[in-house]
Write a protein that holds these residues in place. Sequence first.
Motif, PDB file in Angstrom:
ATOM      1  N   HIS A  51       0.643  -1.132   0.007  1.00  0.00           N
ATOM      2  CA  HIS A  51       0.006  -0.114   0.038  1.00  0.00           C
ATOM      3  C   HIS A  51       0.872   1.303  -0.027  1.00  0.00           C
ATOM      4  O   HIS A  51       1.949   1.326   0.656  1.00  0.00           O
ATOM      5  CB  HIS A  51      -0.889   0.067   1.458  1.00  0.00           C
ATOM      6  CG  HIS A  51      -1.817  -1.057   1.594  1.00  0.00           C
ATOM      7  ND1 HIS A  51      -2.597  -1.599   0.649  1.00  0.00           N
ATOM      8  CD2 HIS A  51      -2.201  -1.555   2.517  1.00  0.00           C
ATOM      9  CE1 HIS A  51      -3.184  -2.511   1.196  1.00  0.00           C
ATOM     10  NE2 HIS A  51      -3.002  -2.535   2.376  1.00  0.00           N
ATOM     11  N   ILE A  52       0.236   2.240  -0.812  1.00  0.00           N
ATOM     12  CA  ILE A  52       0.769   3.450  -0.436  1.00  0.00           C
ATOM     13  C   ILE A  52      -0.296   4.313   0.321  1.00  0.00           C
ATOM     14  O   ILE A  52      -1.377   4.288  -0.296  1.00  0.00           O
ATOM     15  CB  ILE A  52       1.305   4.213  -1.675  1.00  0.00           C
ATOM     16  CG1 ILE A  52       2.487   3.346  -2.222  1.00  0.00           C
ATOM     17  CG2 ILE A  52       1.663   5.906  -1.283  1.00  0.00           C
ATOM     18  CD1 ILE A  52       2.724   3.826  -3.576  1.00  0.00           C
ATOM     19  N   PHE A  53      -0.282   4.763   1.451  1.00  0.00           N
ATOM     20  CA  PHE A  53      -1.424   5.544   2.069  1.00  0.00           C
ATOM     21  C   PHE A  53      -0.833   7.179   1.803  1.00  0.00           C
ATOM     22  O   PHE A  53       0.305   7.544   2.231  1.00  0.00           O
ATOM     23  CB  PHE A  53      -1.500   5.309   3.602  1.00  0.00           C
ATOM     24  CG  PHE A  53      -2.043   3.679   3.892  1.00  0.00           C
ATOM     25  CD1 PHE A  53      -3.191   3.548   3.347  1.00  0.00           C
ATOM     26  CD2 PHE A  53      -1.409   3.085   4.790  1.00  0.00           C
ATOM     27  CE1 PHE A  53      -3.811   2.578   3.417  1.00  0.00           C
ATOM     28  CE2 PHE A  53      -2.025   2.070   4.924  1.00  0.00           C
ATOM     29  CZ  PHE A  53      -3.042   1.417   4.480  1.00  0.00           C
ATOM     30  N   ILE A  54      -1.745   8.049   1.477  1.00  0.00           N
ATOM     31  CA  ILE A  54      -1.527   9.381   1.216  1.00  0.00           C
ATOM     32  C   ILE A  54      -2.615  10.077   2.226  1.00  0.00           C
ATOM     33  O   ILE A  54      -3.855   9.885   1.940  1.00  0.00           O
ATOM     34  CB  ILE A  54      -1.725   9.891  -0.302  1.00  0.00           C
ATOM     35  CG1 ILE A  54      -0.647   9.052  -1.132  1.00  0.00           C
ATOM     36  CG2 ILE A  54      -1.512  11.408  -0.488  1.00  0.00           C
ATOM     37  CD1 ILE A  54      -0.859   9.329  -2.503  1.00  0.00           C
ATOM     38  N   VAL A  55      -2.369  10.861   2.985  1.00  0.00           N
ATOM     39  CA  VAL A  55      -3.198  11.653   3.932  1.00  0.00           C
ATOM     40  C   VAL A  55      -3.515  12.729   3.228  1.00  0.00           C
ATOM     41  O   VAL A  55      -2.626  13.880   3.279  1.00  0.00           O
ATOM     42  CB  VAL A  55      -2.383  11.701   5.263  1.00  0.00           C
ATOM     43  CG1 VAL A  55      -3.557  12.586   6.332  1.00  0.00           C
ATOM     44  CG2 VAL A  55      -2.260  10.515   6.098  1.00  0.00           C
ATOM     45  N   VAL A  56      -4.743  13.120   2.859  1.00  0.00           N
ATOM     46  CA  VAL A  56      -5.259  14.210   2.317  1.00  0.00           C
ATOM     47  C   VAL A  56      -5.828  15.212   3.305  1.00  0.00           C
ATOM     48  O   VAL A  56      -5.577  16.604   3.252  1.00  0.00           O
ATOM     49  CB  VAL A  56      -6.505  14.061   1.396  1.00  0.00           C
ATOM     50  CG1 VAL A  56      -7.206  15.269   0.958  1.00  0.00           C
ATOM     51  CG2 VAL A  56      -5.992  13.062   0.449  1.00  0.00           C
ATOM     52  N   ASP A  57      -6.177  14.885   4.571  1.00  0.00           N
ATOM     53  CA  ASP A  57      -6.671  15.752   5.722  1.00  0.00           C
ATOM     54  C   ASP A  57      -6.554  14.899   6.800  1.00  0.00           C
ATOM     55  O   ASP A  57      -6.811  13.759   7.024  1.00  0.00           O
ATOM     56  CB  ASP A  57      -8.009  16.014   5.302  1.00  0.00           C
ATOM     57  CG  ASP A  57      -8.357  17.393   6.272  1.00  0.00           C
ATOM     58  OD1 ASP A  57      -7.459  17.903   6.808  1.00  0.00           O
ATOM     59  OD2 ASP A  57      -9.625  17.860   6.205  1.00  0.00           O
ATOM     60  N   GLY A  58      -6.324  15.664   7.867  1.00  0.00           N
ATOM     61  CA  GLY A  58      -6.176  15.109   9.189  1.00  0.00           C
ATOM     62  C   GLY A  58      -4.800  14.284   9.528  1.00  0.00           C
ATOM     63  O   GLY A  58      -3.774  14.747   9.047  1.00  0.00           O
ATOM     64  N   GLU A  59      -4.703  13.312  10.539  1.00  0.00           N
ATOM     65  CA  GLU A  59      -3.654  12.520  10.864  1.00  0.00           C
ATOM     66  C   GLU A  59      -3.914  11.184  11.133  1.00  0.00           C
ATOM     67  O   GLU A  59      -4.986  10.960  11.620  1.00  0.00           O
ATOM     68  CB  GLU A  59      -3.069  13.192  12.111  1.00  0.00           C
ATOM     69  CG  GLU A  59      -1.486  12.603  12.397  1.00  0.00           C
ATOM     70  CD  GLU A  59      -0.995  13.367  13.586  1.00  0.00           C
ATOM     71  OE1 GLU A  59      -0.171  14.317  13.416  1.00  0.00           O
ATOM     72  OE2 GLU A  59      -1.350  12.918  14.846  1.00  0.00           O
ATOM     73  N   VAL A  60      -2.937  10.162  10.717  1.00  0.00           N
ATOM     74  CA  VAL A  60      -3.203   8.926  11.125  1.00  0.00           C
ATOM     75  C   VAL A  60      -1.983   8.337  11.502  1.00  0.00           C
ATOM     76  O   VAL A  60      -0.955   8.849  11.632  1.00  0.00           O
ATOM     77  CB  VAL A  60      -3.635   7.914   9.717  1.00  0.00           C
ATOM     78  CG1 VAL A  60      -4.938   8.510   8.998  1.00  0.00           C
ATOM     79  CG2 VAL A  60      -2.290   7.923   8.700  1.00  0.00           C
ATOM     80  N   ARG A  61      -2.199   7.017  12.225  1.00  0.00           N
ATOM     81  CA  ARG A  61      -1.388   6.250  12.869  1.00  0.00           C
ATOM     82  C   ARG A  61      -1.337   4.920  12.130  1.00  0.00           C
ATOM     83  O   ARG A  61      -2.118   4.216  12.175  1.00  0.00           O
ATOM     84  CB  ARG A  61      -1.596   6.049  14.605  1.00  0.00           C
ATOM     85  CG  ARG A  61      -0.605   5.250  15.014  1.00  0.00           C
ATOM     86  CD  ARG A  61      -0.604   5.253  16.412  1.00  0.00           C
ATOM     87  NE  ARG A  61      -2.174   4.911  16.977  1.00  0.00           N
ATOM     88  CZ  ARG A  61      -2.877   3.798  17.186  1.00  0.00           C
ATOM     89  NH1 ARG A  61      -2.241   2.767  17.190  1.00  0.00           N
ATOM     90  NH2 ARG A  61      -4.170   3.889  17.260  1.00  0.00           N
ATOM     91  N   VAL A  62      -0.287   4.441  11.389  1.00  0.00           N
ATOM     92  CA  VAL A  62      -0.144   3.335  10.724  1.00  0.00           C
ATOM     93  C   VAL A  62       0.757   2.350  11.578  1.00  0.00           C
ATOM     94  O   VAL A  62       2.080   2.680  11.902  1.00  0.00           O
ATOM     95  CB  VAL A  62       0.667   3.547   9.301  1.00  0.00           C
ATOM     96  CG1 VAL A  62       0.570   2.312   8.486  1.00  0.00           C
ATOM     97  CG2 VAL A  62      -0.129   4.672   8.533  1.00  0.00           C
TER      98      VAL A  62
END
Length: 109
Positions: A51-62
Amino acid sequence: MNEGFITPDGHTGFLAKKLFDEMGKIQWGAIAYIEKNGGGPQNNHTHYDNHIFIVVDGEVRVVMGDKETIVGKNQAVFVNGMIPHSIWNNSDRIAVVIKISTERDDGKM
């Protein structure tokens, strides 16, 4: 917010930021809206594609194995699908994430 952004030659009112280099053949893509305290899967999982995760808005914990990576707006992270992983909203608002699934280097899915 504009960290890492540039205005390419010949452009006006235009900011761009490279998010990733070549990481395999793209298989499919999706957009996710992850609510506060949302994410998953509950138990980390594995699969053959990356996967490639691209954050458009907010914040995530991977979560990848025993490592956690915080990814903010306008940032991206590569996830090896064979490492147990999951993704979780790390903020108080909805996180918007684009997920791109890529073929592994050996050409298998």
